[in-house]
Design an enzyme around this catalytic site. Structure first.
Site, PDB file in Angstrom:
ATOM      1  N   SER A 199      -6.889   3.093  -9.406  1.00 42.51           N
ATOM      2  CA  SER A 199      -6.316   1.841  -8.647  1.00 42.51           C
ATOM      3  C   SER A 199      -6.048   0.685  -9.726  1.00 42.51           C
ATOM      4  O   SER A 199      -5.146   1.007 -10.656  1.00 42.51           O
ATOM      5  CB  SER A 199      -7.194   1.510  -7.220  1.00 42.51           C
ATOM      6  OG  SER A 199      -6.407   0.591  -6.498  1.00 42.51           O
ATOM      7  N   ASP A 295       1.082   7.524  -2.223  1.00 48.59           N
ATOM      8  CA  ASP A 295      -0.174   6.632  -2.446  1.00 48.59           C
ATOM      9  C   ASP A 295      -0.347   5.598  -1.189  1.00 48.59           C
ATOM     10  O   ASP A 295       0.423   4.873  -0.758  1.00 48.59           O
ATOM     11  CB  ASP A 295       0.080   5.662  -3.505  1.00 48.59           C
ATOM     12  CG  ASP A 295      -1.287   5.157  -4.120  1.00 48.59           C
ATOM     13  OD1 ASP A 295      -2.294   5.520  -4.568  1.00 48.59           O
ATOM     14  OD2 ASP A 295      -1.398   3.767  -3.481  1.00 48.59           O
ATOM     15  N   HIS A 362      -5.255   8.286  -2.216  1.00 51.05           N
ATOM     16  CA  HIS A 362      -5.672   7.049  -3.209  1.00 51.05           C
ATOM     17  C   HIS A 362      -6.917   7.202  -4.055  1.00 51.05           C
ATOM     18  O   HIS A 362      -7.924   7.664  -3.226  1.00 51.05           O
ATOM     19  CB  HIS A 362      -5.519   5.732  -2.539  1.00 51.05           C
ATOM     20  CG  HIS A 362      -5.390   4.525  -3.617  1.00 51.05           C
ATOM     21  ND1 HIS A 362      -4.479   4.269  -3.983  1.00 51.05           N
ATOM     22  CD2 HIS A 362      -6.557   3.679  -3.808  1.00 51.05           C
ATOM     23  CE1 HIS A 362      -4.787   3.090  -4.869  1.00 51.05           C
ATOM     24  NE2 HIS A 362      -5.900   2.854  -4.668  1.00 51.05           N
TER      25      HIS A 362
END
Length: 417
Positions: A199, A295, A362
């Site tokens: 991330s 995502d 994710h």
């Protein structure tokens, strides 16, 4: 293979809404979503083996170098030493957790583990790419494995301060202090090293990839992995640019431009150079992009955030893709097409690697169920861990791109409740 769905219960969200509004609400919802995504239902099943728990280590002398978290406390990392054939191999993983783009939400962030050592967990589970079990992490299980904690709010890339609000934006200094300490613990003798991140940490692994590579002799095999770090400069459902606006605040407030590639800044504005689609062409060190085509963080926070959809017409769809209508699915397909177009030139370079699956997910390297398990997501019968390992060790060329949704029945899709 059946498609698995993981339910994220947004209990914290109720109290959040009542105290936070505007951009601060979105930044803190981002924080909640990011955290929630890391905990899957399967991790709570009693039949699962207990993960390795690794204690925290404060970076020695970091404060004296100006390398401090938002609130001025010392930064930290978690380290598990390698053994056997992995004794001289190092995996550095950069923690993620959103960003702060205004004074107000950076001040709030100081009261969380994303801005202060005081609130960080003092032990963390090492799962997925950090696992010490060969059956869970076949290629990296016996490496020296490090997770560097994230407490600056700008993907380890800012370098400024705000004295009036007692805020320190020292991500770049934290990154350098951590690497310097790890070098002194044996990393300078590494024969191979991998910089990874998830991330906001995945974005950081792109930003710092060449810098990381330059710290080793040419004889050391050095590569980088960005997991869920390919944030697109995309149009949201209102026709606006929610993420560009947020990134613009981060870059300006924390003076991130100081640590972005000059070759990019010579062509584009600093905010554009914070987006991976504009960064990757400037990275010389071999880089692997692991990303879900849809995502889940970007769906929630960039494509259909509350600010772009105040009436809530996207709420059902973004909580559960099974509830999307055909025009909403087409919006996601256009997003996927933009992603594929943005990596087209990148994929032509032989040292690069790709694993883009058509999932609503994710951060797939940190979670055991998505990294390497009996029912992991697959592209061409290949799970993420094998793809990354084959690429790192040059066993195969890996340019794995899934067909469009809904073709992939192996996804571990995230559903928000």
């Amino acid at each position: 293979m059946r498609m698995k769905v993981f339910v994220i219960a947004a209990l914290a969200f109720v109290s959040l809404v009542s105290v936070i509004d505007g951009s601060e609400h979105e930044a803190q919802l981002s924080e909640f979503v990011n955290d929630a995504l890391f905990s899957s239902v399967s991790s709570k099943q009693p039949s699962q083996p207990q993960p390795l728990m690794v204690p925290i280590t404060v970076i020695n002398g970091a404060a004296a170098k100006g390398a401090v978290c938002l609130d001025g406390t010392s930064p930290a990392y978690h380290f598990h030493p390698g053994s056997g054939s992995g004794a001289n191999s190092w995996l550095i993983h950069l923690e993620g957790g959103g960003w702060c783009n205004t004074i107000r939400n950076c001040v709030f962030r100081k009261t969380t583990r994303r801005g202060s050592f005081k609130f960080m967990e003092k032990t963390l589970p090492f799962t997925g790419i950090l696992s010490n079990k060969p059956e869970e992490n076949p290629d990296f299980f016996n490496w020296n494995r490090v997770k560097i904690r994230y407490c600056d709010g700008a993907s380890f890339a800012g370098d400024s301060q705000n004295e009036a609000n007692q805020l320190q934006f020292r991500g770049q200094k934290i990154w350098l202090a951590a690497i310097e300490e790890l070098m002194s613990k044996g990393m300078q003798k590494a024969n191979q090293a991998l910089l990874s991140g998830c991330s906001a940490g995945g974005l950081a692994s792109i930003i710092h990839c060449d810098e990381f590579g330059s710290m080793f002799p040419k004889s050391t095999k050095v590569k980088c992995l960005s997991d869920a770090g390919f944030f697109l400069d995309a149009v949201d459902v209102s026709g606006g640019h929610t993420l560009r606006n947020m990134f613009g605040g981060v870059v300006t407030l924390q003076e991130v431009q100081k640590n972005l590639p000059k070759s990019c800044l010579n062509q584009l504005d600093p905010t554009s150079c914070f987006f991976p689609q504009n960064l990757i062409q400037h990275v010389q060190t071999p880089l692997f992009l692991l990303n879900a085509a849809y995502d889940a963080w970007q769906v929630q926070e960039s494509l259909a955030p509350h600010s772009a959809d105040p009436s809530g017409s996207w709420n059902d769809c973004k909580a559960n893709h099974a509830r999307c209508n055909s025009s909403q699915i087409q919006f996601f397909q256009d997003f996927r097409n933009q992603l594929l177009n943005d990596v087209k030139d990148f994929s032509k370079s032989s040292p690069t690697g790709l694993f883009i699956n058509s999932c609503f997910a994710h951060c797939q390297s940190e979670r055991q169920d998505t990294w390497f398990a009996d029912d992991s997501p697959l592209i061409n019968d290949m799970p993420v861990a094998i793809a990354v390992g084959d690429w790192f060790f040059d066993r195969k060329t890996i340019k794995a791109i899934d067909c469009a949704y809904p073709c992939d029945t192996t996804c571990h899709n995230l559903v928000f409740k």
